[in-house]
Design an enzyme around this catalytic site. Structure first.
Site, PDB file in Angstrom:
ATOM      1  N   ASP A  25       0.834  -1.207   0.000  1.00  0.00           N
ATOM      2  CA  ASP A  25       0.000   0.000   0.000  1.00  0.00           C
ATOM      3  C   ASP A  25       0.864   1.250   0.000  1.00  0.00           C
ATOM      4  O   ASP A  25       1.927   1.275   0.635  1.00  0.00           O
ATOM      5  CB  ASP A  25      -0.902  -0.019   1.239  1.00  0.00           C
ATOM      6  CG  ASP A  25      -2.035   0.977   1.143  1.00  0.00           C
ATOM      7  OD1 ASP A  25      -2.308   1.479   0.031  1.00  0.00           O
ATOM      8  OD2 ASP A  25      -2.654   1.268   2.180  1.00  0.00           O
ATOM      9  N   GLY A  26       0.399   2.275  -0.709  1.00  0.00           N
ATOM     10  CA  GLY A  26       1.054   3.568  -0.639  1.00  0.00           C
ATOM     11  C   GLY A  26       1.644   4.068  -1.945  1.00  0.00           C
ATOM     12  O   GLY A  26       2.272   5.131  -1.966  1.00  0.00           O
ATOM     13  N   ARG A  29       0.130   7.588  -2.766  1.00  0.00           N
ATOM     14  CA  ARG A  29       0.616   8.651  -1.882  1.00  0.00           C
ATOM     15  C   ARG A  29       2.086   8.964  -2.133  1.00  0.00           C
ATOM     16  O   ARG A  29       2.517  10.121  -2.047  1.00  0.00           O
ATOM     17  CB  ARG A  29       0.398   8.239  -0.416  1.00  0.00           C
ATOM     18  CG  ARG A  29      -1.005   8.566   0.088  1.00  0.00           C
ATOM     19  CD  ARG A  29      -1.292   7.904   1.405  1.00  0.00           C
ATOM     20  NE  ARG A  29      -1.629   6.479   1.217  1.00  0.00           N
ATOM     21  CZ  ARG A  29      -1.826   5.632   2.205  1.00  0.00           C
ATOM     22  NH1 ARG A  29      -1.715   6.050   3.457  1.00  0.00           N
ATOM     23  NH2 ARG A  29      -2.149   4.380   1.962  1.00  0.00           N
ATOM     24  N   SER A  71     -10.122  -7.774  -5.897  1.00  0.00           N
ATOM     25  CA  SER A  71     -11.375  -7.798  -6.655  1.00  0.00           C
ATOM     26  C   SER A  71     -12.085  -6.458  -6.586  1.00  0.00           C
ATOM     27  O   SER A  71     -12.933  -6.153  -7.433  1.00  0.00           O
ATOM     28  CB  SER A  71     -12.286  -8.918  -6.132  1.00  0.00           C
ATOM     29  OG  SER A  71     -12.464  -8.811  -4.729  1.00  0.00           O
ATOM     30  N   GLU A  72     -11.743  -5.627  -5.596  1.00  0.00           N
ATOM     31  CA  GLU A  72     -12.330  -4.296  -5.481  1.00  0.00           C
ATOM     32  C   GLU A  72     -11.595  -3.250  -6.328  1.00  0.00           C
ATOM     33  O   GLU A  72     -12.106  -2.156  -6.552  1.00  0.00           O
ATOM     34  CB  GLU A  72     -12.336  -3.835  -4.014  1.00  0.00           C
ATOM     35  CG  GLU A  72     -13.331  -4.563  -3.124  1.00  0.00           C
ATOM     36  CD  GLU A  72     -12.827  -5.939  -2.704  1.00  0.00           C
ATOM     37  OE1 GLU A  72     -11.590  -6.149  -2.703  1.00  0.00           O
ATOM     38  OE2 GLU A  72     -13.665  -6.818  -2.403  1.00  0.00           O
ATOM     39  N   ASN A  73     -10.395  -3.582  -6.787  1.00  0.00           N
ATOM     40  CA  ASN A  73      -9.613  -2.615  -7.561  1.00  0.00           C
ATOM     41  C   ASN A  73     -10.203  -2.308  -8.928  1.00  0.00           C
ATOM     42  O   ASN A  73      -9.783  -1.341  -9.584  1.00  0.00           O
ATOM     43  CB  ASN A  73      -8.174  -3.107  -7.738  1.00  0.00           C
ATOM     44  CG  ASN A  73      -7.321  -2.961  -6.489  1.00  0.00           C
ATOM     45  OD1 ASN A  73      -6.336  -3.670  -6.320  1.00  0.00           O
ATOM     46  ND2 ASN A  73      -7.697  -2.055  -5.593  1.00  0.00           N
ATOM     47  N   ARG A  76     -11.370   1.291  -9.680  1.00  0.00           N
ATOM     48  CA  ARG A  76     -10.446   2.384  -9.956  1.00  0.00           C
ATOM     49  C   ARG A  76     -10.631   2.885 -11.388  1.00  0.00           C
ATOM     50  O   ARG A  76     -11.224   2.200 -12.223  1.00  0.00           O
ATOM     51  CB  ARG A  76      -9.000   1.924  -9.727  1.00  0.00           C
ATOM     52  CG  ARG A  76      -8.706   1.592  -8.274  1.00  0.00           C
ATOM     53  CD  ARG A  76      -7.237   1.366  -8.029  1.00  0.00           C
ATOM     54  NE  ARG A  76      -6.967   1.130  -6.627  1.00  0.00           N
ATOM     55  CZ  ARG A  76      -5.743   1.050  -6.099  1.00  0.00           C
ATOM     56  NH1 ARG A  76      -4.681   1.192  -6.878  1.00  0.00           N
ATOM     57  NH2 ARG A  76      -5.588   0.846  -4.808  1.00  0.00           N
ATOM     58  N   SER A 201      -8.233  -5.365   4.546  1.00  0.00           N
ATOM     59  CA  SER A 201      -8.744  -5.084   3.200  1.00  0.00           C
ATOM     60  C   SER A 201      -9.085  -6.349   2.412  1.00  0.00           C
ATOM     61  O   SER A 201      -8.707  -6.501   1.245  1.00  0.00           O
ATOM     62  CB  SER A 201      -7.738  -4.228   2.414  1.00  0.00           C
ATOM     63  OG  SER A 201      -7.605  -2.950   3.009  1.00  0.00           O
ATOM     64  N   GLU A 212       0.838 -13.260  12.710  1.00  0.00           N
ATOM     65  CA  GLU A 212       1.287 -12.023  13.339  1.00  0.00           C
ATOM     66  C   GLU A 212       1.074 -10.883  12.344  1.00  0.00           C
ATOM     67  O   GLU A 212       1.349 -11.041  11.148  1.00  0.00           O
ATOM     68  CB  GLU A 212       2.773 -12.122  13.711  1.00  0.00           C
ATOM     69  CG  GLU A 212       3.081 -13.157  14.766  1.00  0.00           C
ATOM     70  CD  GLU A 212       2.427 -12.839  16.101  1.00  0.00           C
ATOM     71  OE1 GLU A 212       2.466 -11.664  16.516  1.00  0.00           O
ATOM     72  OE2 GLU A 212       1.875 -13.770  16.731  1.00  0.00           O
TER      73      GLU A 212
END
Length: 245
Positions: A25-26, A29, A71-73, A76, A201, A212
């Site tokens: 992720d990131g 940004r 699957s949610e991407n 975009r 997510s 962990e």
């Protein structure tokens, strides 16, 4: 602790995670901070994939699973999805020879059949060419969602019961795990998420039951070998009780 320092201790194998998963992720940004288009962040993210996959092999991690496209991407913008698919093509074409040479077994979790035919063919070929390998596993999650994975597993087991091939009482954790897309991978030991977000997510929800969890502020394009070595060192300091004392 750097990768070299961790390897030099001679002790990490005692608590080395067999299976590490990363929510990368990131990228967006990272690009925004540099006043660059999002596509530049994704390109930098691919370089991070190369660094981390090589570091995982150096550390002796048996399986590395990367959350590349959920699957949610699909929600975009179309141009961003196209850029991601292009980078996936580039990664497979440029890195497949290295995977074959280094005895890496490529695995795909998720339904990648929705991708463009040429990309599906490219992935099929990569899977076939690395299938004979016996070394570490690189699993890439593509068009993957953990809830869909569990629904599919439940439907398969329900169909077996309906067909009389399985008793309801035979459905247990092992039966469910045998239907998951990670059934060929070791149990998940460590899940890392970059960029400071602290949620799963819809990634490996069943598999993460006793994993962990490590959330780091580093944006994915800046993540590298030393970061992974530090994560492995942190894992080695944790006590895993699995509900016991």
């Amino acid at each position: 602790m750097s990768e070299a320092q961790l390897l030099a201790t001679g002790q990490p194998e005692l608590s080395l995670p067999r299976h590490v998963a990363i929510i990368m992720d990131g990228n967006g940004r990272w690009a925004k901070q540099r006043h660059l288009p999002r596509a530049a962040g994704h390109r930098a993210g691919v370089e991070a994939v190369r660094r981390v996959t090589r570091a995982a092999r150096s550390l002796g991690i048996e399986a590395l699973t990367l959350y590349a496209f959920s699957s949610e991407n699909w929600r975009r913008p179309e141009d961003e999805i196209g850029a991601l698919m292009g980078l996936l093509r580039l990664f497979i074409r440029s890195d497949l020879a290295e995977m074959v040479r280094d005895d890496v077994r490529l695995r795909i979790i998720g339904d990648y059949s929705r991708f463009a035919p040429d990309l599906v063919a490219l992935l099929d070929d990569a899977l076939a060419r690395t299938a004979p390998n016996t070394g570490p596993i690189l699993a890439i999650a593509l068009n993957y969602g953990a809830q869909d994975e569990l629904v599919t597993a439940a439907r398969r087991l329900a169909q077996r019961v309906r067909d009389g091939a399985m008793a309801v009482e035979a459905i247990d954790a092992e039966a469910i795990e045998a239907e998951l897309e990670t059934r060929e991978l070791p149990p998940l030991d460590l899940m890392i998420r970059t960029s400071g977000e602290q949620r799963l997510s819809n990634f490996l929800l069943w598999q993460a039951a006793y994993a962990e969890l490590l959330f780091v502020d580093t944006l994915w394009p800046d993540y590298g070998a030393d970061d992974l070595a530090a994560a492995v060192a942190a894992f080695g300091q944790r006590q895993r009780r699995y509900g016991g004392l």
